[in-house]
Design a protein around this motif. Structure first.
Motif: not given
Lengths: 165, 587
Positions: B164-181
């Protein structure tokens, strides 16, 4: 493991910035080159601090979060600089059963930093590694390319002192 | 070639039934065409088609393993089974694994009852939510923003908020780190208020669980109502009347204006007004500003400033173009400013004792209240608290009011009186149309034969139209959603387009699809056009009103003759206009 973001002040030089700008200029039109640019940026700066990631994000016209997401996903990217002396403590099986964890813990106490971090004076950084092929000397650590074996927590202070002078 | 491809269809069997669908359809769409709902969690049509959560798995004859229906394309002769024991076992296992790291304080979670995870657990008979209980990471809340709280302990990593954030061209959140973290956060795990989030709340309405919610301010409102020294006034934004009913199980697009007014009275508000009055007032000021700019060679195109999410976007991403923004406050703020000045004087109330509540479709309104230059009377905030449609619904529910059984009641006067021009503010293109109705008549001095400017209606992301007004060619554009705003702003920055007037709304479709509107599950959002269903009721309301031009409203005529003088007067500027602040992209 979540990567530690360095709290050390950014010490980038104009020369480094110029190098990174040249790399970005070369790949700017192709967002799929993000990782290549990040690898080159890390070669220039030694790690990928906030300031460098902002330069990449703005230069490549990719949101900063996408750059950060990649930098936290792949083990190859560092968010903390390596110290002048990079210490890696082997936590491989042989070293571990011979007490490497106590060595690793004591080093953290002595240096006042956690794994993946660098001391404020930029002298030492600390990380754990897997087997370095010197199991006969377990537990072992490396400081840059120097190997120290048969370690005990008591021996560490003396070893570090050599590098502090 | 192109023509034969366009009509190409595929025949398959789903649960033994023959189905024919256009080639390229997914199994999910094919199933839907025969009335079968395959459950989904991560899937958002067109913006998050990642096949990650695996709730939508189905059996395909001959396939090695279960496949994800949301992204798996149909093929000729395919045989699909959507509800076998194997499928149900797999979905239940997935739910149990999601629950192993989910904070299950469902009893008091604000999303209890609207949580998609909760509903699926019920549907698939998950009887032991701790079946795979194990190590858990405890995340801290991020409540740094004025409008929302993120609680990653309830996050299921579906990435719908990121999409939803990307669709607004804002992109201030995302999936960070990896695996369980892996966790959803901002760059360098900074608080949301230190990145350029625009407070639109699209992440909230797209979250399946209670991981992202609006900052609840109902307690402040209840305290004010219970304080005998306070005169508590509420006003409701144009779109609330066509969305609030959904929170009480009513059909999407039901106009519940009368019941809403009745409910607000029963909650104990002293006066119930319509933000539509503020919208009419906005049109008076904005149309006047536009005419002045055209006449006096001011900065053009002029761009609307009603949407605080859009305004914040402009401040962060196009600070160089801020002079294009109309200096008009939003309808909510204009309403507040005249309540605490004109209305307070009329009623003999000390503005300090007046508590103004706005019911808004919007989470960015919570931020707007705290902006500078939104305190017209004695440094008091124009609006004390903005509640989202959802918060109002919760207040009504917890007060034991049977919403569906309420009688229809009318707004109080004079700030409850409004025109059709104001009602359509809630849909993309509505402000433009309302402004044109007034601006054209102001410029030409003649009655419009037809007040419908249909070219600027509809949910298309960017709309353009050209009109001849008093011998002048006027080119207008309308965008909703900041992704579309970006398209127009890049043109404006490049000096292209030749526009005179632009309307921009921060949320796709405008306020009817705002970040503060009732939650609809993704299975509803994916297959019903909420924006159109809600907006068409606003246009119906406009058609049914006797007055459809802001400048013809008796209440508007009264406030200008009694109090403000002319649009754009000194007094109007003091009360109804504001300033903007360039904000950094990174801070």
């Amino acid at each position: 493991m979540v990567k530690k973001v360095s709290k050390l002040p950014f010490r980038g030089t104009p020369d480094q910035a110029a190098q990174l700008e040249a790399v970005i200029a070369e790949h700017k039109s192709d967002p799929s080159q993000l990782m290549a640019v990040m690898q080159k940026a890390q070669a220039i700066y030694g790690y990928l601090p906030y300031e460098v990631q902002v330069m990449i994000a703005d230069g490549m016209e990719i949101p900063l979060e996408k750059v950060y997401g990649v930098s936290t996903f792949y083990a190859q990217f560092a968010l903390s600089p390596a110290g002048k002396y990079a210490i890696s403590v082997c936590l491989g099986t042989a070293c571990y059963v011979r007490g490497a964890q106590a060595v690793f813990d004591h080093l953290q106490e002595l240096l006042g930093i956690g794994p993946g971090e660098c001391t404020e004076d930029g002298l030492f950084s600390l990380e754990a590694c897997r087997c370095i092929g010197a199991c006969g000397l377990a537990p072992v650590m490396m400081i840059n390319s120097e190997v120290y074996g048969n370690l005990t927590p008591e021996k560490l202070e003396g070893i570090l002192a050599k590098y502090r002078d | 070639m192109a023509i034969s491809e366009a009509v190409k269809t595929v025949n398959l069997k789903i649960n033994g039934m023959d189905v024919t669908v256009p080639a390229g359809s997914t199994i999910l769409e094919a199933a839907r065409s025969i009335g079968l709902e395959i459950p989904t969690l991560c899937y958002l049509k067109e913006i998050n088609e990642i096949g990650a959560c695996r709730i939508c798995v189905v059996e395909v004859k001959g396939a090695r393993s279960l496949v994800t229906a949301c992204v798996f394309p149909v093929a000729e002769g395919m045989e699909v089974f959507t509800n076998t024991e194997k499928v149900r076992r797999s979905r239940k296992l997935t739910l149990e694994l999601i629950l192993s790291t989910h904070d299950k304080n469902c009893l008091s979670c604000v999303r209890s009852g609207t949580c998609e995870l909760q509903q699926l657990c019920k549907e698939f008979g998950v009887d032991d939510p701790d079946y795979y209980k194990g190590e858990n990471i405890r995340y801290e809340f991020d409540d740094s923003m004025a409008h929302m709280v993120r609680d990653n302990n309830k996050c299921i990593l579906c990435r719908r908020c990121v999409a939803a954030c990307d669709n607004q061209c804002i992109s201030v959140i995302g999936a960070n780190a990896r695996g369980f973290d892996t966790h959803i956060s901002s760059p360098f795990d900074r608080d949301l208020d230190s990145v350029s989030c625009i407070s639109c709340g699209q992440c909230i309405v797209n979250c399946p669980t209670g991981a992202i919610v609006e900052k609840d301010e109902t307690a402040k409102v209840i305290a004010a109502i219970n304080d005998p020294s306070k005169f508590v006034v509420v006003h409701t934004a144009p779109s609330i009347r066509v969305t609030l009913g959904e929170a009480f199980g009513m059909k999407i697009g039901t106009n519940v204006q009368g019941k809403m007014v009745a409910a607000l009275r029963r909650l104990g508000f002293n006066k119930v007004f319509d933000t539509d009055f503020g919208a009419d007032l906005t049109i008076m000021e904005e149309a006047n500003e536009l005419v002045e700019r055209v006449k006096n060679g001011g900065v053009l195109p002029m761009i609307t400033s009603c949407s605080p999410g859009w305004v914040k976007y402009c401040e962060h991403y196009y600070p160089d173009l801020l002079p294009h923004l109309s200096s008009c406050k939003s309808p909510q703020q204009m309403q507040g400013a005249v309540l605490k000045s004109w209305y307070a004087q009329k009623m003999g109330i000390d503005p300090k004792d007046m508590f103004v509540v706005g019911i808004m479709p919007c989470t960015a309104k919570k931020f707007e209240n705290k902006r500078d230059h939104q305190h017209a009377v004695d440094g008091l905030p124009d609006v004390d608290v903005s509640l989202t449609t959802r918060e109002l619904a919760r207040m009504i529910e917890s007060a034991g009011i049977f919403f569906r059984d309420l009688p229809d009641e009318d707004y109080d006067n004079p700030l409850g009186e409004a025109t059709g021009a104001a009602v359509i503010f809630g849909a993309t293109g509505g402000v433009m149309e309302a402004a044109l109705r007034t601006a054209v008549e102001t410029i030409t001095g003649e009655q419009l034969p037809n007040v419908d400017f249909t070219q600027v209606r509809g949910t298309e992301g960017v709309k353009e139209a050209e009109y001849e007004v008093g011998g002048l060619q006027v080119k207008v554009a309308v965008a909703s959603g900041t992704k579309n705003a970006k398209i127009l702003m890049d043109k404006v920055r490049a000096g292209e387009g030749g526009y005179t007037f632009i309307e921009i709304m921060g949320c796709p479709g405008g306020c009817v699809n705002g970040g503060g509107q009732p939650i609809q599950h993704a299975v509803v959002r994916n297959f019903h056009d909420l924006r159109t269903l809600r907006a068409q009721t606003l246009y119906e309301a406009d058609r049914s009103l006797p007055l459809r031009k802001s400048h013809e409203s008796p209440a508007i005529k009264m406030i200008y003759s009694e109090f403000l003088g002319q649009p754009g007067s000194h007094k109007a500027h003091e009360l109804l206009h504001t300033e903007y602040t360039p904000r950094p992209k990174y801070n």
